[in-house]
Design a protein around this motif. Structure first.
Motif, PDB file in Angstrom:
ATOM      1  N   GLY A  32       6.876   7.773  -2.130  1.00  0.00           N
ATOM      2  CA  GLY A  32       7.505   9.316  -1.885  1.00  0.00           C
ATOM      3  C   GLY A  32       8.634   9.440  -2.783  1.00  0.00           C
ATOM      4  N   GLY A  33       9.162   8.499  -3.153  1.00  0.00           N
ATOM      5  CA  GLY A  33      10.436   8.496  -3.995  1.00  0.00           C
ATOM      6  C   GLY A  33      10.108   8.868  -5.666  1.00  0.00           C
ATOM      7  N   ILE A  34       8.908   8.776  -6.039  1.00  0.00           N
ATOM      8  CA  ILE A  34       8.574   8.935  -7.429  1.00  0.00           C
ATOM      9  C   ILE A  34       7.632  10.130  -7.621  1.00  0.00           C
ATOM     10  CG2 ILE A  34       8.583   6.282  -7.814  1.00  0.00           C
ATOM     11  CD1 ILE A  34       5.560   6.453  -8.000  1.00  0.00           C
ATOM     12  N   ARG A  35       7.755  10.498  -8.645  1.00  0.00           N
ATOM     13  CA  ARG A  35       6.918  11.880  -9.074  1.00  0.00           C
ATOM     14  C   ARG A  35       5.416  11.324  -9.505  1.00  0.00           C
ATOM     15  NH1 ARG A  35      11.748  13.388 -11.640  1.00  0.00           N
ATOM     16  NH2 ARG A  35      10.875  12.914 -13.652  1.00  0.00           N
TER      17      ARG A  35
ATOM     18  N   VAL B  96       9.025   4.574 -16.717  1.00  0.00           N
ATOM     19  CA  VAL B  96       9.824   4.992 -17.772  1.00  0.00           C
ATOM     20  C   VAL B  96      11.351   5.007 -17.315  1.00  0.00           C
ATOM     21  CG1 VAL B  96      10.768   6.916 -19.185  1.00  0.00           C
ATOM     22  CG2 VAL B  96       8.262   6.503 -19.047  1.00  0.00           C
ATOM     23  N   SER B  97      11.636   5.101 -15.955  1.00  0.00           N
ATOM     24  CA  SER B  97      12.931   5.210 -15.621  1.00  0.00           C
ATOM     25  C   SER B  97      13.554   3.746 -15.059  1.00  0.00           C
ATOM     26  CB  SER B  97      12.863   6.092 -13.969  1.00  0.00           C
ATOM     27  OG  SER B  97      12.474   7.461 -14.516  1.00  0.00           O
ATOM     28  N   GLY B  98      12.359   2.974 -14.628  1.00  0.00           N
ATOM     29  CA  GLY B  98      12.700   1.570 -14.300  1.00  0.00           C
ATOM     30  C   GLY B  98      13.401   1.543 -12.876  1.00  0.00           C
ATOM     31  N   ILE B  99      12.708   2.305 -11.992  1.00  0.00           N
ATOM     32  CA  ILE B  99      13.320   2.338 -10.551  1.00  0.00           C
ATOM     33  C   ILE B  99      12.448   1.446  -9.828  1.00  0.00           C
ATOM     34  CG2 ILE B  99      14.356   4.844 -10.883  1.00  0.00           C
ATOM     35  CD1 ILE B  99      11.844   5.738  -9.390  1.00  0.00           C
ATOM     36  N   GLY B 100      13.066   1.063  -8.690  1.00  0.00           N
ATOM     37  CA  GLY B 100      12.571   0.089  -7.889  1.00  0.00           C
ATOM     38  C   GLY B 100      13.309  -0.179  -6.609  1.00  0.00           C
TER      39      GLY B 100
ATOM     40  N   ASP C 217       0.679  -1.295   0.073  1.00  0.00           N
ATOM     41  CA  ASP C 217       0.000   0.071   0.012  1.00  0.00           C
ATOM     42  C   ASP C 217       1.020   1.247   0.047  1.00  0.00           C
ATOM     43  OD1 ASP C 217      -2.893  -1.095   1.978  1.00  0.00           O
ATOM     44  OD2 ASP C 217      -2.277  -1.447  -0.194  1.00  0.00           O
ATOM     45  N   TYR C 218       1.996   1.374   0.568  1.00  0.00           N
ATOM     46  CA  TYR C 218       2.852   2.297   0.673  1.00  0.00           C
ATOM     47  C   TYR C 218       3.995   2.491  -0.636  1.00  0.00           C
ATOM     48  CZ  TYR C 218       1.210   2.555   5.458  1.00  0.00           C
ATOM     49  OH  TYR C 218       0.289   2.435   6.441  1.00  0.00           O
ATOM     50  N   TYR C 219       3.777   1.445  -1.425  1.00  0.00           N
ATOM     51  CA  TYR C 219       4.639   1.618  -2.483  1.00  0.00           C
ATOM     52  C   TYR C 219       3.961   1.627  -3.930  1.00  0.00           C
ATOM     53  CZ  TYR C 219       8.099   0.048   0.550  1.00  0.00           C
ATOM     54  OH  TYR C 219       9.145   0.072   1.893  1.00  0.00           O
ATOM     55  N   ALA C 220       4.743   2.298  -4.879  1.00  0.00           N
ATOM     56  CA  ALA C 220       4.106   2.014  -6.455  1.00  0.00           C
ATOM     57  C   ALA C 220       4.776   0.781  -6.865  1.00  0.00           C
ATOM     58  CB  ALA C 220       4.712   3.406  -7.107  1.00  0.00           C
ATOM     59  N   VAL C 221       4.012  -0.133  -7.690  1.00  0.00           N
ATOM     60  CA  VAL C 221       4.415  -1.386  -8.090  1.00  0.00           C
ATOM     61  C   VAL C 221       4.476  -1.078  -9.639  1.00  0.00           C
ATOM     62  CG1 VAL C 221       3.958  -3.713  -8.203  1.00  0.00           C
ATOM     63  CG2 VAL C 221       3.652  -2.338  -5.965  1.00  0.00           C
ATOM     64  N   GLY C 222       5.165  -1.843 -10.179  1.00  0.00           N
ATOM     65  CA  GLY C 222       5.476  -1.675 -11.628  1.00  0.00           C
ATOM     66  C   GLY C 222       5.658  -3.105 -12.220  1.00  0.00           C
ATOM     67  N   TRP C 223       5.171  -3.640 -13.343  1.00  0.00           N
ATOM     68  CA  TRP C 223       5.693  -4.691 -14.152  1.00  0.00           C
ATOM     69  C   TRP C 223       6.391  -4.211 -15.284  1.00  0.00           C
ATOM     70  CZ3 TRP C 223       4.906  -9.681 -12.954  1.00  0.00           C
ATOM     71  CH2 TRP C 223       3.763  -9.769 -11.978  1.00  0.00           C
TER      72      TRP C 223
END
Length: 129
Positions: free
Chosen positions: A102-105, A112-116, A30-36
């Motif tokens: 909090g670490g992503i815009r 696009v940045s591929g951060i995780g 819940d406190y994170y953005a999640v990407g595939w």
């Protein structure tokens, strides 16, 4: 132990469907953005879908928009990727990643940045007749 575990990959015929799961343990999604993300042999990693429940937003790459759907289940601490109308070019290893919100815009930024902060080990998806 903080980890993400993907499952649901496999072999499917063109036009078919698969649902991938990304289960988190040791922390709350819940406190994170999640990407595939996916990576095919000889190609760069591509962010295909990202979601943030905190921001109430999703992002899809042009290559999957309209065919893939990302969603989350807080009770199961799991994020899913429903993939429909699969094409041979969708063949790749699919990874999920989680990054503190909090670490992503924006979720587009994450994709696009591929951060995780955390990454899973990947699951193979093969689309072939």
């Amino acid at each position: 132990q903080l980890q993400l575990v993907e499952s649901g990959g496999g072999l499917v015929q063109p036009g078919g469907s698969l649902t991938l799961s990304c289960a988190a343990s040791g922390f709350t999604l819940d406190y994170y953005a999640v990407g595939w993300f996916r990576q095919a042999p000889g190609k760069e990693r591509e962010g295909v879908a990202c979601i943030s429940s905190r921001q109430g937003s999703t992002y899809y790459s042009d290559s999957v928009s309209g065919r893939f759907t990302i969603s989350g289940d807080s009770a199961k601490n799991t994020v899913y990727l429903q993939m429909n109308t699969l094409k041979p070019e969708d063949t790749a290893v699919y990874f999920c990643a989680a990054h503190w919100t909090g670490g992503i815009r924006t979720v587009q930024h994450m994709c696009v940045s591929g951060i995780g902060d955390y990454w899973g080990q990947g699951t193979q998806v093969t689309v072939s007749s």
